[in-house]
Design an enzyme around this catalytic site. Structure first.
Site: not given
Ligand SMILES: NC(=O)C1=CN([C@@H]2O[C@H](COP(=O)(O)OP(=O)(O)OC[C@H]3O[C@@H](n4cnc5c(N)ncnc54)[C@H](O)[C@@H]3O)[C@@H](O)[C@H]2O)C=CC1
Ligand SMILES: O=C(O)C1=N[C@H](C(=O)O)C[C@H](O)C1
Length: 282
Positions: A169, A165
């Site tokens: 991450k 990733h």
């Molecule tokens: N379920 C899925 O299909 C997927 C899940 N994810 C997950 O989503 C999460 C976010 O990933 P990204 O967007 O890449 O991370 P990122 O680091 O780009 O964004 C995280 C955001 O959370 C904000 N944040 C920090 N503290 C906060 C608070 N107290 N309240 C609200 N917002 C706050 C930050 O300012 C930042 O903008 C990760 O856990 C990742 O693994 C990512 C891609 C797909």
């Molecule tokens: O952080 C990501 O980018 C992603 N997070 C999810 C995970 O932790 O499995 C889904 C996907 O892999 C992208």
């Protein structure tokens, strides 16, 4: 009030997934609530963020209760979406449950048992899943079906899991952890610490074939099973570039939840396999 086209609030629109999801909300013709919870530093430094031309006001954690009351009053039928960080997801879910609003959580990590327990005790409708991409959810479901039907089928085999990733991450892939759970039932248990996490750009580009333009947002997963004598090998792989597949699936989850609320469904907590099974993914 129940809405099948709910207004949607995305926390946090400053993040990669939050921003991509907010754009998908607008693309789907749904109303994007022009407020978004974010980390304290972004709220002060940035103030607001544009999503498809819509200025979205950023709300710092200490202001979120007042903002929540405003949003609940102004946007009946609201569904919240959370893509934040493993370090804050439990606090956010507690807050959503306390405020009695339905929510979709794509954020990974944190204390997952507590997350479910808080959602359940709040009596809220929620979709919680580490993977929102339709085809990857189908793969996840297929592995679970295989495991349920043929427990121990790979006993004695060695399992190696690699996930790559973007450098930022923080946690081990939630999807990889879920699929490792199915492999354990198939007879090849491993620990979370055994999942190989790749976060450095040179390995990603040179050894794994991640396109350079996707170093900032990709998910390459490989699950390799080898027989004890090395004569038989199975390799399962899913490689995703960008965020669109997850953002679109998340909108499907929000629409699914709104439908469940309208139907007054007795079951309130769902995962993405539930959403896929109901044919609710576009
Ligand atoms: N379920 C899925 O299909 C997927 C899940 N994810 C997950 O989503 C999460 C976010 O990933 P990204 O967007 O890449 O991370 P990122 O680091 O780009 O964004 C995280 C955001 O959370 C904000 N944040 C920090 N503290 C906060 C608070 N107290 N309240 C609200 N917002 C706050 C930050 O300012 C930042 O903008 C990760 O856990 C990742 O693994 C990512 C891609 C797909
Ligand atoms: O952080 C990501 O980018 C992603 N997070 C999810 C995970 O932790 O499995 C889904 C996907 O892999 C992208």
């Amino acid at each position: 009030m129940a809405h099948t086209s709910p207004p949607i609030m995305v926390n946090s629109c400053t993040g990669k997934m939050g921003h991509a999801t907010a754009e998908a909300v607008v693309r789907a013709g749904l109303q994007l609530v022009p407020l978004s919870f974010t980390g304290a530093s972004e709220a002060v430094a940035v103030g607001n963020v544009g999503v498809a031309g819509i200025p979205v006001e950023l709300i710092a954690p200490e202001e979120r209760q007042a903002a929540m009351q405003r949003v609940k009053a102004d946007y009946p039928g609201l569904v919240l979406i959370d893509f934040t960080l493993p370090s804050v997801v439990n606090d956010n879910v507690e807050f959503y449950a306390h405020n009695g609003v339905p929510f979709v959580v794509g954020t990974t990590g944190g204390d997952r048992e507590k997350l479910l327990a808080d959602a359940q005790s709040g009596g809220c409708y929620a979709v919680i899943a580490p993977q929102m991409g339709k085809q990857v959810v189908a793969f996840q479901a297929a592995m679970e079906i295989l495991a349920e039907n043929f427990p121990g089928a790979f006993s004695g085999y060695k399992l190696e899991v690699t996930e790559s990733h973007q450098r930022q991450k923080a946690d081990t892939s939630g999807t990889a952890k879920a699929i490792v759970g199915s492999f354990a039932k198939l007879g090849t248990p491993i620990q979370e610490a055994d999942i190989r996490k790749v976060r450095d750009a040179s390995t990603q580009v040179e050894k794994m074939g991640v396109p350079e333009q996707h170093l900032g947002g990709h998910a390459f997963h490989t699950y390799r099973l080898s027989s004890p004598d090395g004569d038989v090998e199975f390799v399962f792989q899913h490689n995703v570039c960008g965020r669109t597949i997850y953002a679109e699936g998340t909108v499907d989850a929000a629409l699914f939840l709104a439908k469940k609320i309208a139907e007054k469904s007795e079951k309130k907590i769902f995962d993405m396999i539930d959403v896929l099974r109901e044919g609710a993914m576009r």
